[in-house]
Design an enzyme around this catalytic site. Structure first.
Site, PDB file in Angstrom:
ATOM      1  NE  ARG A 177      -2.034  -4.451   7.539  1.00  0.00           N
ATOM      2  CZ  ARG A 177      -0.776  -4.080   7.266  1.00  0.00           C
ATOM      3  NH1 ARG A 177       0.122  -4.992   6.963  1.00  0.00           N
ATOM      4  NH2 ARG A 177      -0.437  -2.807   7.310  1.00  0.00           N
ATOM      5  CE  LYS A 203      -3.988   2.005   2.356  1.00  0.00           C
ATOM      6  NZ  LYS A 203      -4.911   1.885   3.494  1.00  0.00           N
TER       7      LYS A 203
END
Length: 376
Positions: free
Chosen positions: A327, A260
């Site tokens: 995560r 990202k």
């Protein structure tokens, strides 16, 4: 102390013509200098001076104000938003699909600009779909005539429909992309208010629950999927793009390319997961990506979500578990084990430590030393 004089340049669209807007606080010197610019006019709608957008007019503005008034161009010149993703940008699907009758599709120049800018495919899909919802709301109106008030009306509709803040913000981004990037008018809609950012805590599960999910996967490939998501703190899209060459068993690290924000980073490689991956490789023989589909190529992100959810349900976990929750759990469990917050930030690929600090609000170590007042 005398306030430094300044003007701010803005892009305006007045009577379908591009104009240079000049915004400033009331000042006799600035007003006197503006009168020296040929063709200068005043807009009551935007509450600023303006003149036709041309190089000669822009040069005149800098010439008139030089040495006397600072010209702020932060809102005028386009920032470089080009991305550098390894995955190819695919907009052909939008061009070839069948459309309903009288459905207003995304303009071709919008698709071309997304291709040129090399936006991530997920962003492309989001922008196109949301922008089409917007333009079909104003089906009878030319795009160039849609103004700030129209957009506020549309956003009000989204709020009334109880759309999430994320949906509304993405909608604004898709609209701004057209007017600011495609039409070359940066920050035209500078007065549009965005929803206040929600401050939600991440949902996490315990390590024992993670182990139960691993034990309840259907096969070795599914176990590797769940294990990699948790043990390396991967985003779903990062797992999809993970290649065989990204596994460094000598250093026990996993290389994540173009995560990202288009940032590369390294994360941890678990001994247990490495053993599973070696057995999986001998059986499935993937050619390029760690996790490949039945007929090769990249795995489906939707399939990964289904695998995690079903394994969690089979394990008897009552809440709905998502890949991103694994995560969150990875980061929280590291923090509870005493790992430094800065190290966790690096593993997760966060640009700001403030993003990582959210896990201090859910880690049990934050509360373990606090005595409950009822037990005092």
């Amino acid at each position: 102390m005398e306030r430094k004089r300044s003007v701010t340049l803005k892009h305006l669209l007045i009577n379908d013509k591009k104009c240079i807007g000049i915004q400033f606080y009331t000042d006799k010197v600035i007003q006197a200098l503006l009168k020296e610019i040929p063709g200068i006019k005043w807009s009551n709608e935007f509450n600023m001076a303006y003149l036709p957008n041309s190089k000669s007019h822009l040069d005149k503005i800098f010439q008139i104000f030089r040495g006397v008034v600072w010209v702020n161009c932060n809102f005028f010149y386009e920032k470089n938003l080009s991305q550098n993703h390894n995955e190819p940008v695919n907009v052909e699907w939008f061009r070839k699909r069948e459309l309903k009758q009288n459905y207003r599709s995304c303009p071709e120049e919008y698709l071309v600009k997304l291709e040129i800018k090399k936006y991530a495919n997920n962003t492309v899909k989001s922008y196109v779909s949301l922008f089409e919802v917007f333009i079909n709301f104003f089906n009878e109106k030319k795009l160039s005539t849609i103004n700030d008030e129209d957009i506020r009306l549309y956003l009000q509709k989204l709020v009334q429909e109880n759309r999430s803040n994320s949906y509304i913000n993405q909608s604004i981004n898709s609209i701004k992309f057209y007017y600011e990037i495609v039409l070359g008018m940066p920050n035209r809609f500078y007065s549009i208010d965005r929803p206040r950012k929600e401050k939600k805590l991440p949902q996490v599960i315990s390590k024992s629950e993670v182990m139960k999910i691993l034990d309840n996967t259907n096969n070795l490939k599914h176990r590797c999927i769940v294990g990699l998501l948790y043990s390396a703190g991967l985003r779903r899209n990062e797992l999809i793009n993970l290649k065989l060459s990204d596994i460094d068993s000598n250093r026990m690290l996993i290389r994540i390319e173009s995560g990202k924000g288009n940032k590369d980073r390294y994360s941890l490689l678990s001994n247990q997961i490495l053993d599973d991956l070696r057995i999986y490789y001998k059986k499935w023989r993937p050619k390029k990506y760690i996790i490949e589909g039945q007929y090769g190529g990249q795995y489906s992100g939707q399939s990964i979500a289904v695998i995690v959810t079903r394994a969690a349900k089979k394990a008897g976990i009552r809440i709905r578990v998502t890949p991103h929750m694994l995560r969150h759990s990875f980061a929280t469990h590291l923090l509870e084990a005493g790992v430094d917050l800065r190290q966790i930030q690096v593993l997760l690929g966060h640009s700001s430590s403030k993003t990582t600090e959210i896990y201090t609000h859910v880690a049990t170590s934050t509360f373990s030393s606090i005595k409950n007042p009822l037990d005092l």
